[in-house]
Design an enzyme around this catalytic site. Structure first.
Site, mmCIF file in Angstrom:
data_model
loop_
_atom_site.group_PDB
_atom_site.id
_atom_site.type_symbol
_atom_site.label_atom_id
_atom_site.label_comp_id
_atom_site.label_asym_id
_atom_site.label_seq_id
_atom_site.Cartn_x
_atom_site.Cartn_y
_atom_site.Cartn_z
ATOM 1 N N GLU A 189 -93.297 -23.419 -61.374
ATOM 2 C CA GLU A 189 -94.114 -22.211 -61.507
ATOM 3 C C GLU A 189 -93.185 -21.031 -61.716
ATOM 4 O OE1 GLU A 189 -97.700 -19.563 -59.592
ATOM 5 O OE2 GLU A 189 -97.488 -21.654 -58.992
ATOM 6 N N GLU B 248 -89.155 -16.623 -58.807
ATOM 7 C CA GLU B 248 -89.705 -15.274 -58.637
ATOM 8 C C GLU B 248 -88.539 -14.297 -58.490
ATOM 9 O OE1 GLU B 248 -91.647 -12.114 -58.645
ATOM 10 O OE2 GLU B 248 -92.936 -13.882 -58.691
ATOM 11 N N ASP C 265 -84.274 -15.054 -61.994
ATOM 12 C CA ASP C 265 -84.824 -15.237 -63.334
ATOM 13 C C ASP C 265 -85.074 -16.711 -63.630
ATOM 14 O OD1 ASP C 265 -85.347 -15.270 -66.091
ATOM 15 O OD2 ASP C 265 -83.919 -13.664 -66.482
ATOM 16 N N ASP D 23 -95.897 -10.313 -66.366
ATOM 17 C CA ASP D 23 -95.826 -8.903 -66.748
ATOM 18 C C ASP D 23 -95.992 -8.814 -68.258
ATOM 19 O OD1 ASP D 23 -95.156 -6.253 -67.310
ATOM 20 O OD2 ASP D 23 -93.697 -6.183 -65.686
ATOM 21 N N LYS E 152 -95.767 -1.907 -73.888
ATOM 22 C CA LYS E 152 -95.268 -1.004 -74.933
ATOM 23 C C LYS E 152 -94.495 -1.803 -75.978
ATOM 24 C CE LYS E 152 -95.042 2.838 -71.732
ATOM 25 N NZ LYS E 152 -94.183 3.685 -70.926
ATOM 26 N N ASP F 75 -104.646 -11.745 -68.718
ATOM 27 C CA ASP F 75 -105.826 -10.902 -68.921
ATOM 28 C C ASP F 75 -105.547 -9.860 -70.000
ATOM 29 O OD1 ASP F 75 -103.991 -9.908 -66.836
ATOM 30 O OD2 ASP F 75 -105.282 -8.146 -66.879
#
Length: 184
Positions: A15, A40, A67, A89, A93, A125
């Site tokens: 994960e 994480e 990472d 994330d 932009k 999403d």
């Protein structure tokens, strides 16, 4: 790599960006025959997951506080049976998009460590990130997108439990997409 785990395992799953570890810990508890590696980069998420792992006594999880690209470089070829990447994330932009986890380079790295038939499960999403991901996966010779109809990406996977990021997205009026890709 199976030496990371004390018990014999039927598979190893990864994960990427597990947040506080809610999904990782729940699935690991449900599947004690599978070894889980969670990546994480944020200390608070890792600390929260470590506390929950200890409290719930889940023995089949190993964490990397950093990472995920480092783990992908370290993992042996064809060592994973499933990879999860949920609500990463989006770096919305234009100038930030190079930071998105899904890229041609990371798809190649994932393909190297995933066995044929292994699933990459991706949820977002952010429509733009879903499109970004689909473009990269569809041009990859190493993955297929087996979806035949929209319900296959508009409904979550069987046994799915909503994540806190997913709940925030729904409260903001955004509809998550659940994409499954298969390693050729």
């Amino acid at each position: 790599m199976r030496a990371l785990f004390a018990q014999p395992l039927s598979d190893i799953w990864l994960e990427i960006g597990f947040g506080g570890g809610e999904h990782l810990i729940r699935v690991a508890a449900e599947r004690p025959d599978v070894g889980f590696i969670g990546c994480e980069p944020f200390v608070n998420g890792t600390a929260k997951a470590l506390a929950a792992i200890e409290t719930q006594r889940v023995a089949n999880i190993r964490l990397h506080a950093g990472d995920a690209a480092d783990i992908l470089a370290w993992l042996p070829s064809e060592s994973l049976g499933r990879v999860f990447l949920f609500f990463p994330d989006p770096w919305p932009k234009r100038r930030q998009r190079k930071r998105r986890f899904i890229s041609d380079q990371t798809l190649s790295a994932l393909a190297r460590v995933m066995r044929a038939g292994a699933e990459l499960r991706f949820a977002t999403d952010i429509d733009d990130y879903a499109g970004w991901t689909l473009v990269r996966v569809l041009r990859s010779a190493e993955f297929i997108w087996p979806a035949q109809q929209s319900t296959e990406w508009m409904l979550p996977w069987e046994g799915w439990r909503e994540t806190r990021y997913e709940a925030k997205a729904k409260q903001a009026g955004r509809r998550p997409l659940y994409l499954t890709f298969v390693r050729r």
